[in-house]
Structure formats: structure tokens, C-alpha cells
Design a protein around this motif. Structure first.
Motif, PDB file in Angstrom:
ATOM      1  N   GLY B  96     -12.879  11.511 -65.151  1.00 16.08           N
ATOM      2  CA  GLY B  96     -12.751  12.697 -64.285  1.00 16.08           C
ATOM      3  C   GLY B  96     -14.124  13.156 -63.808  1.00 16.08           C
ATOM      4  N   ILE B  97     -15.056  13.209 -64.771  1.00 18.69           N
ATOM      5  CA  ILE B  97     -16.415  13.663 -64.426  1.00 18.69           C
ATOM      6  C   ILE B  97     -17.058  12.710 -63.407  1.00 18.69           C
ATOM      7  CG2 ILE B  97     -18.755  14.002 -65.359  1.00 18.69           C
ATOM      8  CD1 ILE B  97     -17.306  14.973 -67.961  1.00 18.69           C
ATOM      9  N   ILE B  98     -16.898  11.401 -63.693  1.00 20.94           N
ATOM     10  CA  ILE B  98     -17.479  10.403 -62.776  1.00 20.94           C
ATOM     11  C   ILE B  98     -16.857  10.539 -61.385  1.00 20.94           C
ATOM     12  CG2 ILE B  98     -17.688   7.910 -62.302  1.00 20.94           C
ATOM     13  CD1 ILE B  98     -17.836   7.598 -65.427  1.00 20.94           C
ATOM     14  N   GLY B  99     -15.520  10.701 -61.371  1.00 23.48           N
ATOM     15  CA  GLY B  99     -14.804  10.862 -60.085  1.00 23.48           C
ATOM     16  C   GLY B  99     -15.307  12.081 -59.331  1.00 23.48           C
ATOM     17  N   THR B 135     -27.485  19.250 -58.601  1.00 18.99           N
ATOM     18  CA  THR B 135     -26.675  20.475 -58.584  1.00 18.99           C
ATOM     19  C   THR B 135     -25.700  20.468 -59.765  1.00 18.99           C
ATOM     20  OG1 THR B 135     -26.602  19.961 -56.223  1.00 18.99           O
ATOM     21  CG2 THR B 135     -25.442  21.973 -56.931  1.00 18.99           C
ATOM     22  N   PHE B 136     -25.058  19.271 -59.959  1.00 20.23           N
ATOM     23  CA  PHE B 136     -24.039  19.168 -61.013  1.00 20.23           C
ATOM     24  C   PHE B 136     -24.650  19.362 -62.405  1.00 20.23           C
ATOM     25  CE2 PHE B 136     -21.356  16.738 -63.943  1.00 20.23           C
ATOM     26  CZ  PHE B 136     -20.175  17.444 -63.766  1.00 20.23           C
ATOM     27  N   LEU B 137     -25.855  18.803 -62.584  1.00 25.19           N
ATOM     28  CA  LEU B 137     -26.499  18.889 -63.890  1.00 25.19           C
ATOM     29  C   LEU B 137     -27.409  20.116 -64.007  1.00 25.19           C
ATOM     30  CD1 LEU B 137     -27.395  15.138 -64.537  1.00 25.19           C
ATOM     31  CD2 LEU B 137     -25.452  16.417 -65.408  1.00 25.19           C
ATOM     32  N   SER B 143     -24.530  23.092 -69.960  1.00 34.99           N
ATOM     33  CA  SER B 143     -24.094  23.817 -71.154  1.00 34.99           C
ATOM     34  C   SER B 143     -22.563  23.833 -71.239  1.00 34.99           C
ATOM     35  CB  SER B 143     -24.653  25.235 -71.178  1.00 34.99           C
ATOM     36  OG  SER B 143     -24.174  25.936 -70.064  1.00 34.99           O
ATOM     37  N   MET B 144     -21.916  23.909 -70.059  1.00 37.21           N
ATOM     38  CA  MET B 144     -20.438  23.908 -70.054  1.00 37.21           C
ATOM     39  C   MET B 144     -19.894  22.560 -70.529  1.00 37.21           C
ATOM     40  SD  MET B 144     -19.089  26.019 -66.796  1.00 37.21           S
ATOM     41  CE  MET B 144     -17.480  25.319 -66.863  1.00 37.21           C
ATOM     42  N   ILE B 145     -20.480  21.475 -69.964  1.00 39.40           N
ATOM     43  CA  ILE B 145     -20.025  20.126 -70.364  1.00 39.40           C
ATOM     44  C   ILE B 145     -20.249  19.917 -71.857  1.00 39.40           C
ATOM     45  CG2 ILE B 145     -20.438  17.636 -70.078  1.00 39.40           C
ATOM     46  CD1 ILE B 145     -21.350  18.391 -67.155  1.00 39.40           C
ATOM     47  N   GLY B 146     -21.444  20.341 -72.315  1.00 39.64           N
ATOM     48  CA  GLY B 146     -21.788  20.200 -73.739  1.00 39.64           C
ATOM     49  C   GLY B 146     -20.793  20.923 -74.614  1.00 39.64           C
TER      50      GLY B 146
END
Lengths: 188, 175
Positions: B96-99, B135-137, B143-146
């Protein structure tokens, strides 16, 4: 099904017929139990350790490459698992297992007056229990488990000549006792 | 004549001698009563040892053990299924993240002045790639992804430990 060889049963278990493993258990449980009990000298512990041995063997069936007989492979698991149990009990006998005692005295601590009432096989059975642990094991493996000296050496991880020395010395010690006691008359 | 050694007598008993040795020993045995007696005693011990009976384990040993083995392999199967499901969820999240990243890249408008040389175009494409990733990182997203991953990991570890405890408990009860 019970007439199948060990390897045929193992192949069947590997194919997914798990219940066939019960035949292997039935085939080896009593002989292996004698061995474990002789080493641990406790029936409850022996049964528990033997369960672990059969489970270990079952889990490792995939790695059994048929380089040796199944019985030799299995008895090696039994021997090593029992040694681990013994070391957990802090009984340092592992070094004793790999060495050969030059002398042992079967006569000390045995009441020959009591033994007079027993028949020869009972007498021999009692005496085998009094042999040093590694000698007693070799006798059990050779006579009870019907293993050759080569198979015993593979199981105990020692040389064939060591096994033969232990076997001969055990028989000689038993014979000397026999000659010194009332059983000598059975020779006539 | 010297008496026969114990080793020779044992080898004789085990049929572990050559024909020549056998003949010598038979001659010696015929001439020595003492050697014959020692051999007979050894033969008696040998036959008594052959007749020793082994120990018998409890009669329900096989059924108890088979029950344990079946339960253990069932627990293993469940564990494998659980690990497979957890890793599938993680793979889906990762995909999903990659997409999402790819869609962002594709959605970024191409620069207007890209009609010049091929090299310029490449630089622009690279720039286009870097900007959305940056932008994404951004700090907030990382912090949200983590947090999401950590939560997922904690939940999985809890369930794996619980499952292992459960299967151990099952085996223990069989003792």
C-alpha cells in the motif's frame, strides 16, 4: 502393517500417516526404556525422558538420511537426551562414559547369602546393575537391544575396541563372581 | 602350557577368531580342565545375559505420546498460519505504501519546459521523484508510519508469545 521394516514405516509417516509412528513407538519403547532407566535409575524420569526422545525423533525424521539403521540413530538420540538430563541433575558422568575404568569391584556391597536364594538369571541381572554405568549400558545394548559392537560404538561415540573391552571385562567380572560362588555347581 | 587369556576366551565366545586360532584354542581347551571351566562359566554368563528380560513401560505410554505428538503438530500448524497471516498484513501495508508513493510520483505534474534535451528531461524526472518522497518522508509522516509499524509489531509479538505459551501449556497438561 506391523511386519513392515522401520524404514517403510518412517516413509509412511513422512508421507503424512502420522498414526504409523505408534508402531515405531511400540517397537522400541521397552528396550529404550530399559536403557534410559539403567542410566537415570528412576522410573518416572525415565518415562519422561523417553517421551522427549520419541518426540525429538519424530521432529527430526526429515533429517534422518538413512546412513545408519533407524535403531542406531534413535538410540543415539536416547543416549544423548538422557545424558543431558543427567547433566541437568548435575551428575557429571559424561566423562565417565567415554573413559574405561581399569578396575571395578562387583563383590563389595553385595550380600551373597541373599544371592544364594536366587537363580542364576536373577543373580546376573543384579550384578549387571552393579557394573559401572558405561559397562552396564554396553551389556544392555548388546544383549537386550541386540546391538552389534559397531552400532554400540556409533551410539556411544566411542571406538569399537573400547566397546569390546567393556563387553569382555563385564563378562569376565560376572564369570569370576560365578566361579567364586555357589553358582559354580551349575557348571558341572 | 599357559592358560588361555580372557580376551581369547571372549573372542572364542563371539566367534571372532580365525580358523587357525580356533584350532590352537581347541587343542588348548582339550588339554586344560581349568580353561574348559573358565570357558563354560563364560558361556553360562553369556546365555544368562541373553535371557535377561527388559523393563516394561506403562501400557498407555504409546497412546499418551501419540496424543502429544498430534497436539504438537496441530499447534505448529496454527503457529505457522498465524505467522503467515501477520506477515501477509505487513506485506499488504508495505505494498500500500509503495503504491501510494508511486501514485504520488505519477500525479506530480511534469515541468513545462521539458522539450529541450534528453538530459534535462532525466534531471527533471529525478527531481520529480525526489520531491514527493521528501514530502512523504517528512517528520510528521515518518513518526506516523513508525507508530503504525510499532503498534503492529507489538500486537504480533504479543499474539506469538501467547500462542507459544498456549501450546506449551497444552503439552504440559499431557504429562
Amino acid at each position: 502393517m506391523k511386519n513392515l521394516t522401520d524404514l517403510e514405516i518412517i516413509e509412511s509417516v513422512k508421507r503424512g500417516n502420522k498414526s504409523d509412528y505408534a508402531i515405531i513407538i511400540d517397537r522400541y519403547k521397552n528396550r529404550a526404556f530399559s536403557l534410559v532407566k539403567r542410566m537415570l535409575k528412576n522410573e518416572m524420569d525415565a518415562e519422561e525422558v523417553l517421551q522427549d526422545c520419541f518426540i525429538k525423533a519424530y521432529d527430526s525424521l526429515k533429517t534422518f538420511r538413512q546412513e545408519s539403521k533407524f535403531s542406531t540413530w534413535f538410540y543415539r538420540i536416547v543416549y544423548n537426551t538422557t545424558l543431558t538430563k543427567l547433566s541437568n541433575r548435575k551428575r557429571k558422568i559424561e566423562s565417565e562414559m567415554s573413559s574405561i575404568d581399569e578396575h571395578f569391584d562387583l563383590e563389595s556391597g553385595y550380600d551373597f547369602k541373599v544371592s544364594e536364594r536366587k537363580d542364576l538369571s536373577e543373580f546376573v541381572k543384579d550384578m549387571v546393575k552393579k557394573l559401572p554405568e558405561n559397562y552396564s549400558l554396553v551389556i544392555t545394548m548388546h544383549y537386550l537391544n541386540e546391538m552389534s559392537c559397531e552400532e554400540i560404538s556409533e551410539t556411544l561415540n566411542t571406538s569399537v575396541s573400547n566397546v569390546k573391552v567393556m563387553l569382555y571385562r563385564s563378562r569376565n567380572a560376572l564369570r569370576d563372581l560365578l566361579l567364586k560362588n555357589n553358582y559354580a555347581e551349575e557348571l558341572l | 602350557m599357559n592358560k588361555l587369556s580372557d580376551e581369547v576366551l571372549n573372542k572364542y565366545l563371539d566367534n571372532d577368531l580365525s580358523q587357525a586360532e580356533l584350532k590352537t584354542i581347541r587343542d588348548q581347551l582339550q588339554s586344560s580342565e581349568e580353561d574348559r571351566k573358565r570357558l563354560r562359566a563364560l558361556q553360562l554368563i553369556h546365555s544368562s545375559l541373553k535371557n535377561i528380560e527388559g523393563e516394561s513401560i506403562s501400557p498407555n505410554f504409546t497412546s499418551t505420546l501419540m496424543g502429544k505428538i498430534v497436539k504438537k503438530s496441530k499447534a505448529k500448524k496454527e503457529q505457522r498460519f498465524f505467522i503467515f497471516s501477520i506477515s501477509s498484513v505487513f506485506i499488504i501495508i508495505a505494498l500500500g505504501i509503495i503504491g501510494y508513493v508511486i501514485s504520488l510520483i505519477l500525479a506530480t505534474p511534469q515541468s513545462a519546459g521539458d522539450t529541450v534535451a534528453g538530459t534535462k528531461e532525466t534531471v527533471t524526472v529525478l527531481e520529480n521523484l525526489i520531491v514527493p518522497i521528501k514530502t512523504f518522508l517528512s517528520k510528521l509522516n515518518i513518526s506516523m508510519i513508525g507508530s503504525v509499524f510499532s503498534l503492529g509489531l507489538l500486537i504480533s509479538v504479543y499474539f506469538i508469545l501467547d500462542l507459544m505459551k498456549h501450546s506449551k501449556g497444552n503439552l504440559g497438561r499431557q504429562h
